[in-house]
Every structure is written in C-alpha cells, then in structure tokens.
Design an enzyme around this catalytic site. Structure first.
Site, PDB file in Angstrom:
ATOM      1  N   ASP A   1     -14.170  37.404 -62.578  1.00 11.01           N
ATOM      2  CA  ASP A   1     -14.719  36.310 -63.369  1.00 11.01           C
ATOM      3  C   ASP A   1     -13.755  36.086 -64.538  1.00 11.01           C
ATOM      4  OD1 ASP A   1     -16.251  34.303 -64.411  1.00 11.01           O
ATOM      5  OD2 ASP A   1     -18.152  35.370 -64.271  1.00 11.01           O
TER       6      ASP A   1
HETATM    7  C1  BGC Z   1     -18.749  32.204 -65.197  1.00 10.16           C
HETATM    8  C2  BGC Z   1     -18.594  31.956 -63.717  1.00 10.16           C
HETATM    9  C3  BGC Z   1     -17.668  30.785 -63.470  1.00 10.16           C
HETATM   10  C4  BGC Z   1     -16.363  31.022 -64.192  1.00 10.16           C
HETATM   11  C5  BGC Z   1     -15.361  29.910 -63.989  1.00 10.16           C
HETATM   12  C6  BGC Z   1     -17.421  32.207 -65.940  1.00 10.16           C
HETATM   13  O1  BGC Z   1     -17.613  32.207 -67.306  1.00 10.16           O
HETATM   14  O2  BGC Z   1     -19.398  33.432 -65.397  1.00 10.16           O
HETATM   15  O3  BGC Z   1     -19.856  31.734 -63.141  1.00 10.16           O
HETATM   16  O4  BGC Z   1     -17.478  30.609 -62.109  1.00 10.16           O
HETATM   17  O5  BGC Z   1     -16.602  31.131 -65.575  1.00 10.16           O
HETATM   18  O6  BGC Z   1     -15.724  28.776 -64.661  1.00 10.16           O
END
Ligand code: BGC
Length: 731
Positions: free
Chosen positions: A292
């Site tokens: 993530d």
């Molecule tokens: C979130 C994810 C997301 C990623 C990309 C993160 O902060 O937890 O769910 O896919 O950002 O935007």
C-alpha cells in the site's frame, strides 16, 4: 471444462514468454518492474487555476528510462477527462516503446472504488456498504462490469478494488468501503464483483485486472482509527478475515494489496507468514502482491520495525512484497539493487517477484495493447450505465422504521426539507469520488440530483420549503427551520455524515454530531411528523432521536443516482428491498455482531442494536413457511438441501432477500449463535409464492478448529430462515 483447458494453455504460453523476457533483463530492469510511482511524482505544480495538471515529460522519461519503473498509479488531485487520461497513457507508453530496450509496458492502476473515480463524468455506483445492503449479487456483478468498461475507456487496465476487509468495527473510517460485517456476505459480493469486472479473460478490452485489498486484518483496529494496530489471533483471522481473500483468489484474482497497518505487532508489509506461508505455500497464489501507499518506507519511519530504509526494503521484499507503491521517489530501486549486489536479497527472490508481475502484464494484454485501445469509450457513462446505476441504488435504500405505515408519503404532501445532507451530492457518494476525499462539491456533475432536487420533482416546487438548519457540526438557522414547520405536513430531516476517506475520517465518537441532534430535537418539539433520512458511511448513533421519528430511512452512500432512488422510496414509486449488512449500534460502546458467541448473550447481555443485521422493511409483507430439509441425519461429507416458501402477502410487488443461517450447537471452539450461509433475492407479485432453495455444504458446517484447520464436527445443526427453524444431525 473447455474454458479451464483454454486457461491452462494460455498460462503455459504466458509462462514461456515470461521466462524468455526475464532471461534478457538486467538487475536494474527487474527492480524497476517492482517499482510503482504516483503520477504526482512526474508532474509539475500547475501555475494557473485553469491548468489542472502539467505532466513533466522529462521526469516521466527519467522514471521510465533511467529507473525503468514498471508501474504507475492514480491521478494528480482530481478526475481527468477521458481524453486527458488517453494523453497521459500515450505519453507513458510512448516512452516505453520508443526509448526502452525491452519495451515492457507500464501497468497503470487506479482506485476505481465505486466506478471510475478519477475519470470525469464516470458512472459512480453505490459504495460497497450500500451495495451489500442490496443482498443482490447480480447488481454487484453488473457494477463490476460497467466499472471495468469505464476504467478501460480511460486507458487503464488495473483497478485497486474490491475491498475484502470485513467491517467489524463501525467507527473505522473505511467501514463504508467494506461489504459489511459478515464474512460470507463479503466473500459473495467480492466474488460477484470479480466475475463482472475481470471475468475469465482480463485481456478483453472491456475488462481490467482487479486488485484485492487490504490483505489482511486491516478492518478491526483496536482503537477504531485508520492504520492502527489490530489484535487478531490466527484462528479468528482464518475464521473471519481470510476467507473472502481465499475465495477471491479462487475466483481469479491475480493481484493483492497489503494491509497498511499491523496485526499482533507485525506490520502487514513485514508479515512473512501471511504473505508467503499462507498466500503462496497454502493457497498457491500465482499473482503478485503490491504494497500500500508508502508502506515499505513506513516500516522504518512509522512502524519502527526496521532501523534503516535499507532494512525496510529487505524486510518487505523477503516477507513477500512483490511491488512497492513507493510512490514519490526512486529510493526503492536504488536500495534494492544495492541489497541484491550485497547478497542481502537473493536474485531468486527478485526473479520470482518480477515473473509474477510480468505474468499479469501478459494476462491483461498489455504487450499486445499497451495503450489499452478499446471500444468502451463509446458507451462511457451512457444511458445504459446510468440506468443500471439507478437500478442498483434502488435496492440500497434501507427502510429501517415505518411506524403505522407512515411511508410512503403522498405526492400532495407539503414538505419541509432540512439538514446538512439534503442538498449535496458528495454525501451520496463518499470518498474516492472525483477526488480522494470526495468532498469537493463544486466538482460534482451539475445534472445529478441531490435529495432536495429529487424530492422537489415528486411534490413540485410550490409544496416544498428548504431550510438548511445546520451544517454537519455548526448551526446555520435552526430557528428558521423550526418556524418553517408551521405550514407543512411533514418534515424530511436529512442528517448524517460529511464525506471522508481513510485517516482524515477518524472520529472519536460514533454519536451523531451534537448540532444535528439539536436540530432534530427542535424539530421533534414542534410535533410535526418526521421522516429521518440518514446518509452516512458508518452507522452514527441516533438512539436519542430515533424513537421520535415516524419513519427512518438509512443509506450507506447510494452513489450518483442515490437521490432519485431515495425519493422513489419516500413516495412509493419503489418498494424498498435493502437490508442492514451490519448491526447498526444503539449505544457507542455496544458493538455486538449478529454472529456473536453464546457467551455474549447471557447474564443480562443481549444482542440489542438499533437495527439488527438483515433488518429492512418493505411496503408489502412477506410470509415464510414450510421450511424443509432434505435430510435430518447426515454422514460426514454430505450436504443438506434447504427449501423454504416465501409468499408476498401484501398488496404490492416487491423484492425480498431470503437469508439462511446455520447454527452449530456444540463445537470444540465456541460456536457463533448463528452465521449467514446463503442469500437469494427474489421478486414476488402480490399473492405470489416462490420456493427458495439453498445447499448447506460441509464447508458451511466447518469452522477453524483447535489445530487451525477447517473441521466439521458431529452433532446438531439448526437451520433458520426468518422466524422458521429446523435441525439436522451429523452422525
Ligand atoms: C489506500 C489504498 C489505495 C492506495 C492507492 C492507500 O492510501 O489505503 O486503499 O489503493 O492508497 O491510492
């Protein structure tokens, strides 16, 4: 069968291509494939208000040619037009094809959570929690289908969705991104989404590769806040939180994003057990894992489990992270190259990660179609998509209370509409809408309707007064709202939450904000009948005001067509059919789930939420009868057929979700009082009866036993559907 054979040949073919490509790659090229950066990292700050985004082509070239990055994500800060997306993708892939040795296309991914979030004018469906309230797999499947078409139309072949976290802590600000509190419901909706979005062949020009998230155990933070520790024992993890991921992998998921927080002190990105032992060794997952946002760096700067950035990268890669969403710089590439040269990360591990990434790039058809050419642009946000969105929204509006059949309202009623959620589109959509937080109201499409506008269409301008009353947490003109009750028949009190996403959505009290409660009490004092409409991403506590309302309608973010659907339900043009996908708490400290243990419902403790899981009223009545089981005694390995008759005994046609539960009466691990094992949505004309069938399989009877493996034990099981029960025995 034919399809299985085809997939196998296809895979063998892809495996050969991957091998041959890998053999030509340098270490730097391999590490580049494992690197993902955000569009922001290759953009320049816009200088004027009208310049929405400036792509820094030099920086982009540096990323692709010098650092050989293999993946990019997301937008600048707000949605782009289809054409602008095409421009971005063309720039990216042109550099790959014209300026790199091996011409391996960049895999571009976005968070298209409830539709193509970052593409202007896209079809934005109800959010997951609302879709779960429909208990209708077909709607979820078709949302997946449409979402993929619109994401592909933007030139993007990869979507970071579905969210398969099980929503067990209602204050968590990502609760609405889940399909609710039940493992089976989450699994089934997730699978339906994948069937629609990806199908068997993700290289089709109307499909995308989906990405499951967030593996695993993200959704039960002990303190309720986003990105904070969870304590989940291995048994509970396997019982409640892993099954949706396992089922989704069986349904064809090829990419999976990792839990940004930690369980039992092990950050998701350092969890060798989950990322390698479970995912690879047990489940034989062949796709790739992606970190993530910034989470490898965070092992050092936030979690304090790695004392240097180098150690963070080593730890994550060796735990099983294949791709790093870095996302702002090239540190990951530099460090990983060094670690391999120093012998701290074996080349074998790099080859493994890169092969997995290349495999997905082949599967999604990137090499043949790097620009994601598609005919889907022609249908983008077309009438069929809008109508399907509206069909979905209609089944996500929960009629939670309807004293003396107060609803539906007559179209001749005189109405006061008040409250902070009455006249905004953002409150219908939530986060991941046009922007990350979804809260820039000005960017919402003007032609879509707010609740106020949709209701106005039903009763006519002359019969409606609107007074805002309050914003979410500050008073505007409560007195005026009270005065305006004088000349109306009924008040539509629109309360709930403003829009948020992830950590900015953290709160310290699940109770609805004081100002909104005050608006409600002042309105109730007038004695006018009140319909309370709640638009919210999590169940804010309303116990103090709920008793006073004549009717309560709840919707967990019904999307861009949500207001039309709400007005239809309020005025009876649609017969509501949604049910609670969660236990809506009555008190701030009483978060008992419907599938609670027997221990939780004795000595004065009761399951006493404001609204129970599965609760949802209709304008007609359904009678359940004749529950019958195919066998009363079964042997190990046998299944039991369950049949039940459902009759529409009221005067209106309607849809009903039939929910079947199973209770294991005694087990070596304390059993839940009951658990959902099947649901089907049926349509019934007045007077019509349908027989609904379910199959209770050994898997349904199993639980994670003392040895952490699924086990089925002898004894009695009770099947329940509505008010009916019957039992069978495993001998
Ligand atoms: C979130 C994810 C997301 C990623 C990309 C993160 O902060 O937890 O769910 O896919 O950002 O935007």
């Amino acid at each position: 069968m034919a399809q299985a054979v085809k997939t196998r040949t296809q895979e063998t073919d892809i495996d050969k291509k991957v091998k041959s490509l890998l053999a030509q790659m340098t270490l730097e090229e391999k590490v580049g494939q494992m690197t993902q950066i955000t569009l922001q990292a290759v953009s320049t700050q816009a200088k004027t208000k009208d310049q929405e985004h400036i792509l820094d082509v030099k920086k982009l070239e540096e990323a692709i040619v010098k650092y050989k990055i293999g993946s990019m994500l997301n937008a600048w800060d707000a949605a782009f037009s289809l054409d602008y997306w095409r421009y971005i993708i063309k720039n990216v892939q042109d550099i790959v094809l014209n300026k790199t040795r091996l011409k391996i296309p960049v895999l571009y991914g976005v968070d298209a959570i409830h539709g193509a979030t970052y593409t202007l004018g896209s079809t934005l469906f109800p959010q997951s929690l609302a879709m779960a309230s429909s208990f209708n797999r077909d709607l979820e499947r078709s949302a997946g289908e449409i979402c993929s078409k619109e994401v592909r139309a933007s030139g993007i072949p990869w979507n970071f969705y579905p969210v398969l976290d099980v929503g067990r802590n209602p204050i968590w600000p990502r609760y609405w991104e889940t399909f609710g509190e039940d493992t089976f419901l989450v699994s089934e909706m997730g699978k339906a989404y994948i069937e629609g979005a990806q199908a068997a062949d993700m290289s089709r020009d109307d499909k995308v590769a989906i990405c499951l998230k967030h593996y695993a155990g993200y959704s039960v933070p002990l303190n309720g806040k986003d990105r904070s520790p969870a304590w989940i024992g291995e048994r509970s993890l396997r019982e409640y939180f892993l099954p949706p991921f396992k089922n989704a992998i069986d349904a064809g998921a090829e990419t999976i994003m990792i839990n940004s927080a930690e369980i039992d002190g092990i950050p998701g990105h350092a969890n060798y057990h989950l990322l390698t032992e479970v995912l690879r060794n047990e489940w034989k997952f062949k796709g790739f894992t992606i970190s993530d946002w910034q989470d490898i760096q965070r092992l050092h700067i936030r979690d304090n489990v790695a004392d240097t950035q180098e150690e963070a990268v080593r730890m994550a890669v060796m735990a099983g992270v294949d791709m790093s969403m870095v996302p702002f710089d090239f540190s990951f590439c530099k460090i990983l190259v060094k670690l391999v040269k120093q012998g701290k990360v074996p080349m074998k591990r790099i080859n493994e990660a890169v092969s997995r990434i290349l495999r997905v790039k082949f599967m999604v058809g990137l090499f043949e179609n790097p620009y994601s050419k598609t005919s889907c642009e022609n249908t983008f946000a077309g009438d069929r998509h809008t109508e399907q969105n509206y069909e979905a929204a209609k089944e996500t509006i929960i009629l939670a209370k309807n004293e003396n059949n107060f609803l539906p309202l007559s179209k001749n009623s005189k109405l006061l509409v008040t409250g902070p959620t009455a006249d905004k589109l953002s409150v219908l959509n939530g986060g991941w809408t046009i922007t990350w937080q979804g809260n820039v109201e000005e960017l919402y499409p003007k032609e879509k309707k707010t609740v106020l506008e949709a209701v106005k269409e039903k009763v006519g301008e002359e019969n409606l007064v609107f007074v805002a009353g309050t914003d979410f947490n500050k008073e505007i003109n409560i007195d005026e709202a009270v005065k305006a009750t004088k000349n109306v028949d009924v008040v539509l009190l629109c309360l709930g939450e403003s829009t948020y996403c992830e950590t900015p959505g953290n709160i310290v009290d699940l109770t609805l904000e004081e100002t909104q409660l005050r608006l409600a009490s002042e309105i109730f004092k007038t004695g006018k009948p009140v319909v309370l409409l709640l638009l919210e991403g999590r169940p804010r506590i309303i116990s103090k005001i709920e008793v006073m309302a004549n009717a309560v309608v709840v919707s967990f973010l019904p999307g861009m067509e949500g207001a039309r659907a709400i007005a239809d339900v309020l005025f009876g043009d649609v017969n509501p059919s949604a049910k609670m996908p969660v236990s809506y708490p009555r008190y701030v400290n009483d978060f008992v789930h419907y599938d609670h243990k027997y221990l939780e419902s004795r000595d004065g403790n009761v399951y006493n939420p404001q609204y129970k899981f599965g609760h949802g009223l209709s304008y007609t009545a359904y009678e359940y009868s004749n529950l019958r089981l195919s066998k009363k005694k079964i042997k190990k390995g046998e299944s039991v057929k369950v049949k039940v008759d459902v009759t529409n005994s009221g005067k209106r046609a309607g849809k009903e979700s039939v929910l079947v539960y199973l209770s294991d009466l005694f087990a070596t691990v304390s059993p839940c009082n009951k658990r959902l094992k099947g649901f089907e949505k049926i349509y019934l004309e007045p007077g019509e009866t349908k027989t609904v069938e379910f199959l209770i399989t050994p898997e349904h009877m199993s639980f994670i036993g003392l040895n952490l493996k699924p086990v089925v034990e002898k004894g009695k099981f009770v099947v329940s559907v509505e008010n009916l029960k019957d039992e069978f025995e495993l001998i």
